[in-house]
Design an enzyme around this catalytic site. Structure first.
Site, PDB file in Angstrom:
ATOM      1  CG  HIS A   1      -5.577   8.947   1.130  1.00 58.12           C
ATOM      2  ND1 HIS A   1      -4.262   9.315   1.011  1.00 58.12           N
ATOM      3  CD2 HIS A   1      -5.639   8.236   2.277  1.00 58.12           C
ATOM      4  CE1 HIS A   1      -3.565   8.832   2.025  1.00 58.12           C
ATOM      5  NE2 HIS A   1      -4.387   8.183   2.818  1.00 58.12           N
TER       6      HIS A   1
ATOM      7  CG  ASP B   1      -1.774   1.221   1.336  1.00 58.89           C
ATOM      8  OD1 ASP B   1      -2.944   1.125   0.934  1.00 58.89           O
ATOM      9  OD2 ASP B   1      -1.308   2.271   1.816  1.00 58.89           O
TER      10      ASP B   1
ATOM     11  CE1 TYR C   1       0.122   8.026   2.825  1.00 60.36           C
ATOM     12  CE2 TYR C   1       0.784   5.848   2.104  1.00 60.36           C
ATOM     13  CZ  TYR C   1      -0.135   6.673   2.713  1.00 60.36           C
ATOM     14  OH  TYR C   1      -1.304   6.163   3.208  1.00 60.36           O
TER      15      TYR C   1
ATOM     16  CE  LYS D   1      -3.877   4.731   0.969  1.00 58.55           C
ATOM     17  NZ  LYS D   1      -2.512   4.185   0.752  1.00 58.55           N
TER      18      LYS D   1
END
Length: 311
Positions: free
Chosen positions: A118, A52, A57, A85
């Site tokens: 998300h 994931d 990020y 996401k």
């Protein structure tokens, strides 16, 4: 009681491995360069086949390192389930595919297994694209919410459905959706979300939300299944009040690659009584539970309200 190795997430038999590795917010101040890549490589070698990540990020660095690890591992692409996401500044229908294309480039892949929204709320964006920024309050520095677009998340979802039609993603899902939002999306959608990725652990079991999802055929994926590293701005913790996974000893343990291999070896026969005790650790209905991700102070509304939709 032995948990399954995988879960069927669609009627045609698509499966999601029950154990996955998350790559949330790589922090170069705490972890060495390429730590995400090394963690993913260790996980893949240990047997993980569910990874994931997100464009959010590390501003895409997490995705890039995940892609590097996949290529270096030598494991056939079709054996790995990759989840990434849709981020808050890409909720406008015309921007959804842009987010996906950036992620595909970062990962070096030609399709995503599961592309999830998300959050069900949208930020006001800055810039002309394709790399949008977030408009922030000049005083608080908090993100500015696009309320109209946030309330119209089914419109964003329709743009995600189109990506399935194009073959760029195999499945689509949601994350951080409350029961009212799950139920409204299910009324409007053409393609049902295969999963809702939410904070679930013994101290925050979210039994009502889990039941809503499962009763409607939406698989629940737990992020932070042992508890989460809280984001101070989200949970209102003050300086000097670390969360359970910010303890120095636990951080030191977490940096040990052997822990990734040990965590994979988590499928075992649990005594029914032990299971019930853990399941009811904070009350039969989770009434004494503690959430780590709480949006009220940070966003000005409670995204996780289980009674009504906010904003």
């Amino acid at each position: 009681m032995i948990p399954p190795e995988s879960f069927q997430i669609t009627k045609d038999g698509a499966k999601l491995p029950g154990r996955g590795l998350g790559t949330f917010q790589p922090d170069p101040a705490k972890y060495p360069d390429k730590s995400v890549k090394q963690s993913v490589l260790t996980a893949l070698k240990a047997g993980y086949r569910h990874i994931d990540t997100s464009l959010r990020y590390g501003d895409g660095q997490g995705e890039r390192e995940v892609g590097e690890a996949i290529r270096e591992s030598g494991i056939p692409r079709e054996e790995i389930v990759i989840v990434t996401k849709l981020e808050n500044v890409y909720h406008a229908p015309e921007d959804v595919e842009t987010n996906l294309d950036i992620s595909l480039t970062n990962l070096g892949l030609d399709y995503i297994d599961i592309f999830i929204m998300h959050f069900p709320y949208a930020y006001k964006k800055t810039g002309s694209g394709p790399y949008f920024g977030t408009e922030r309050d000049p005083v608080t520095k908090r993100p500015m919410i696009d309320v109209e677009l946030s309330r119209d998340f089914p419109l964003t979802w329709k743009a995600m459905e189109n990506l399935v039609d194009k073959g760029k993603v195999k499945h689509i899902g949601i994350s951080n959706f409350s029961s009212p939002k799950v139920l409204r999306l299910l009324k409007d959608c053409r393609i049902k979300p295969v999963l809702n990725q939410i904070e679930v652990h013994p101290h925050w079991p979210q039994k009502g939300l889990v039941k809503t999802c499962q009763d409607n055929g939406v698989h629940v994926t737990a992020f932070g299944p042992l508890g989460c590293v809280p984001i101070p701005s989200l949970v209102g913790r003050k300086e000097g009040q670390p969360g359970p996974l910010e303890d120095e000893t636990i951080l030191r343990i977490a940096k040990n690659p052997e822990r990734i291999r040990e965590n994979f070896d988590c499928i075992f026969d649990m005594n029914e009584q032990d299971f019930k005790e853990i399941d009811n650790l904070v009350g039969e209905n989770g009434e004494r539970g503690v959430r780590n991700f709480d949006s009220l102070e940070y966003l000005g509304f409670d995204n996780y309200n289980e009674d009504i939709e906010e904003p």
